[in-house]
Structures are given as structure tokens and as C-alpha cells.
Design a protein around this motif. Structure first.
Motif, PDB file in Angstrom:
ATOM      1  N   MET A   1       1.809   0.855   1.755  1.00 34.06           N
ATOM      2  CA  MET A   1       2.395  -0.029   2.777  1.00 34.06           C
ATOM      3  C   MET A   1       1.335  -0.867   3.465  1.00 34.06           C
ATOM      4  O   MET A   1       0.157  -0.488   3.530  1.00 34.06           O
TER       5      MET A   1
ATOM      6  N   TYR B   1       5.677  -1.448   0.395  1.00 34.77           N
ATOM      7  CA  TYR B   1       6.561  -1.622   1.553  1.00 34.77           C
ATOM      8  C   TYR B   1       5.900  -2.538   2.565  1.00 34.77           C
ATOM      9  O   TYR B   1       4.749  -2.286   2.966  1.00 34.77           O
TER      10      TYR B   1
ATOM     11  N   ARG C   1       5.780  -2.905   5.859  1.00 42.28           N
ATOM     12  CA  ARG C   1       6.136  -2.111   7.037  1.00 42.28           C
ATOM     13  C   ARG C   1       4.928  -1.997   7.951  1.00 42.28           C
ATOM     14  O   ARG C   1       3.786  -2.174   7.510  1.00 42.28           O
TER      15      ARG C   1
ATOM     16  N   PHE D   1       7.168   2.655   9.507  1.00 44.63           N
ATOM     17  CA  PHE D   1       7.112   3.120   8.107  1.00 44.63           C
ATOM     18  C   PHE D   1       7.891   4.423   7.918  1.00 44.63           C
ATOM     19  O   PHE D   1       8.528   4.638   6.888  1.00 44.63           O
TER      20      PHE D   1
END
Ligand SMILES: C[S@@+](CC[C@H](N)C(=O)[O-])C[C@H]1O[C@@H](n2cnc3c(N)ncnc32)[C@H](O)[C@@H]1O
Length: 363
Positions: A73, A98, A100, A105
């Protein structure tokens, strides 16, 4: 939507690099070298990288470890878009990226409940105290018992004298207008002016002048992320270890096995000072002062399990080894903190020759 950056630089993307410290095989080897058990030989593993930047390391590791499921992420959309594109081009189905932040997260529904490995490289020193705490909480909840944590950070020993320099640069860049790249150049010029005006800070701290000089030749993308964030915290090792103990992890050792051999870095007198300190955490803090450590790359474990002597031999036998450069015969030298060391050819030659025909385990 408010400012999503929390003062972290987002105007310039970070560099594309591969860091082999994040490789599970390297982590496993470091654990064995420290006489610790690790669960990294399992047939399937889950691995999480926090603040993965361009995701280059996560992509390379996913390609080379098809049995491991990688989750990486970063909150910078440009980083994650590039990382996903590379994963798609490489047709990798065992890496998931991701976009995030550390704050949200944990809410990601596609994540496994817990991970065998959590890694973060070049993150802890560059984010706010609040974000450091969110990371520690995440590790506390999401690392499996027996799991491995890799964390790197700037060490206060070597960075202490540079703190006022970094502050001058950041404050100056904040006063400017226009693209960050130009403001970085202007801030560096301004610091040089101060130095040339005979600022006593530079005279008393020659290492700050050396840093200023080397900064001039560094890529602006790297410098932006290294020095120009709102937050920048070099740590005493003992403070980092205390923070991470909230997540129930304890220090395993450096991810760099060269650091496990004190006589490659320290004089006998220095080793005697260290050996008089029985607390492993205080020992590491002292070691940082002895070598003036700049950047630590550490492994922590949730629930340390020491290998027996017999178990350690067995673990070495199972450890896969591979040459990183070609061996053309002859004397082998190793360069480390104390300079060049010639390795005994009678001992090392046969091993290097055996490995020249391909990877092999210790056995
Ligand atoms: C110095 S870079 C290191 C990147 C990568 N680990 C590497 O070594 O190449 C720090 C990374 O943390 C990310 N980051 C900073 N604050 C964050 C936050 N609050 N949430 C998620 N990512 C963040 C940045 O976007 C950046 O990519």
C-alpha cells in the motif's frame, strides 16, 4: 476532501528501486544467522508492505516468490497506478496494490486477517508521530504470532548534526513559490550562502558541510522525499525498540548479516565496551554510536524462538545460497566498515566453486 498528504511530499514521485533487504529469503538467512527460528520456509506465506512507494520491490519479490501473496500500500495515487501497471504487464496474480493511507488501510476488506511478514522501508523516519502510531497499531493487530517485521529508519547517531541543516532547507523551501524542484535548488543555494558567510554551525560540524555538498548531486525526487517532508525523525534505536514493543515485537537483528559479525566493524577495544553491556537494546544503541550508524535496516519478531545448537545447524543446512556475482577463482576479499578483509581461500574457495554451477542449500 482535505489535504491527504499530512505534510508528506507528493509533488514529486519517489525513485524506482529494488531493496533486497525486503526479500523473505534474506530475512530467513538473517534469522538463522542470529540463531532464531523463522516461519519463512512455509509453502504459502502472506506478506504486507506499508508505504511501498513505486511498488518496484513488491513486484520483483512477487515475480520471484510465486508461493507468497503480497499486499502493498501507499497513499500516493501516482505510485500505486505505476505499481499496478507493472504488475499487469508482468502478469502477476500474487501481488495486490492499495491506494490507501496508514489511517484507513486497516479497513481494506481484501486483506488477510494477519500476515507472516510486514515490511516498511524508508517510512518511519519520514511520517508524523500520529502516522508512526497508526503503523505500530497495524503491526500489533496484523502480524501473526511468530511473524517477522522489517523496519528501516534514520539513526540519530549520524544525523544529529544534520538536523539544523535540514530545518534550514525545509523552512527556506516552504517560503518559496513554484515547483518543489526549484524550491529545493534555491534552499540548497541559500544553505551554501550561509556556509560561505562563515556560519559557525558549519565550521563546528564539518559533517553538515559534507552532507550539503553531497545533496547537490542527488536526484531532486530522492531529496524531496528524504529531507523535505514536514516530518523527519532520526531515532535512537532504544526509542524505536520501545515504540515497537507496543506491537509485541522484539529485536531479532540487522537484516544485513555483515552486521552480525562485530569483528568486521569494530576494534577489539570497542567490542569489549559492547560486551560489557548485557541489555541487547542498549547494546544496539551503543553500537550505533561506535560506528556512527546512519540508516538502520532491522528485523523484529513477534514471539522470538531461539534455535537449539542442533536446530541451528539444521537450519543452515536448509538455507538456500546463491552467488550474487560471478566467481572467477582466486582470492576473495570482503570490504566492510574496517576495510578490506582477505577470506581464507582454502575455506571459501570450494563453497564458491560449488555455487558457481547454481544455487544450493547449505547441506
Ligand atoms: C521515502 S518513501 C519510501 C518508499 C518505498 N518504501 C521505497 O523504499 O522505495 C515513503 C513512502 O511512504 C508513503 N507515505 C507517506 N505517508 C503515508 C501515509 N500516511 N499513508 C500511506 N503512505 C504514505 C509515501 O507516498 C512514500 O511512497
Amino acid at each position: 476532501m482535505g489535504d491527504w498528504t499530512s505534510g508528506y511530499v507528493a509533488d514529486l514521485d519517489y525513485t524506482h528501486d529494488f531493496f533486497n533487504e525486503l526479500a523473505p529469503t534474506m530475512m530467513a538467512m538473517a534469522a538463522v544467522s542470529r540463531g532464531q527460528r523463522h516461519g519463512l520456509n512455509k509453502k504459502s506465506l502472506s506478506y504486507c508492505e506499508l508505504g511501498c512507494g513505486q511498488g518496484f520491490t513488491a513486484n520483483v519479490l512477487a515475480a520471484s516468490n510465486p508461493h507468497i501473496d503480497f499486499h502493498a500500500m501507499d497513499f500516493n495515487p501516482a505510485h500505486i497506478a505505476g505499481a499496478i501497471e507493472l504488475a499487469e504487464e508482468a502478469q502477476l496474480d500474487n501481488v495486490h496494490f492499495y491506494e490507501r493511507s496508514f489511517a484507513d488501510f486497516d479497513q481494506e476488506t481484501a486483506l488477510p486477517e494477519q500476515f507472516d511478514v510486514i515490511a516498511l522501508h524508508g517510512v518511519m523516519s519520514w511520517v508524523s508521530r500520529e502516522n508512526q502510531q497508526l503503523i505500530i497499531d497495524f503491526i500489533g493487530r496484523r502480524l501473526k504470532a511468530g511473524g517477522m517485521l522489517y523496519v528501516s529508519f534514520n539513526s540519530l547517531s549520524a544525523w544529529a548534526t544534520a538536523m539544523p541543516l535540514r530545518r534550514i532547507l525545509v523552512d527556506r523551501a516552504a517560503q518559496g513559490t513554484g515547483p518543489l524542484e526549484n524550491r529545493i535548488d534555491e534552499a540548497l543555494d541559500f544553505a551554501r550562502q550561509l556556509e560561505q558567510a562563515g556560519a559557525k554551525f558549519f565550521r563546528d560540524n564539518p559533517s553538515a558541510s559534507a552532507r550539503l555538498e553531497s545533496a547537490a548531486s542527488m536526484s531532486r525526487n530522492y531529496l524531496a522525499h528524504e529531507l523535505f517532508n514536514a516530518d523527519w525523525t532520526p531515532f535512537h534505536f532504544a526509542d524505536m525498540a520501545a515504540d515497537l514493543s507496543q506491537a509485541k515485537v522484539s529485536f531479532l537483528g540487522s537484516s544485513n548479516i555483515m552486521e552480525h559479525l562485530d569483528d568486521l566493524s569494530l576494534t577489539p577495544q570497542q567490542i569489549a565496551v559492547l560486551d560489557a553491556q548485557s541489555d541487547p537494546v542498549q547494546r544496539e544503541s551503543l553500537r550505533d554510536v561506535l560506528i556512527n550508524e546512519q540508516f538502520r535496516t532491522d528485523l523484529f519478531v513477534k514471539g522470538a524462538q531461539k534455535l537449539t545448537e542442533r536446530g541451528a545447524i539444521g537450519a543452515w543446512f536448509q538455507t538456500p545460497l546463491n552467488l550474487m556475482t560471478r566467481y572467477n577463482g582466486g582470492q576473495v576479499k570482503q570490504n566492510w566498515r574496517l576495510g578490506e578483509i582477505a577470506l581464507d581461500h582454502a575455506e571459501y574457495g570450494p563453497i564458491l566453486e560449488a555455487l558457481s554451477s547454481g544455487p544450493a542449500t547449505g547441506a
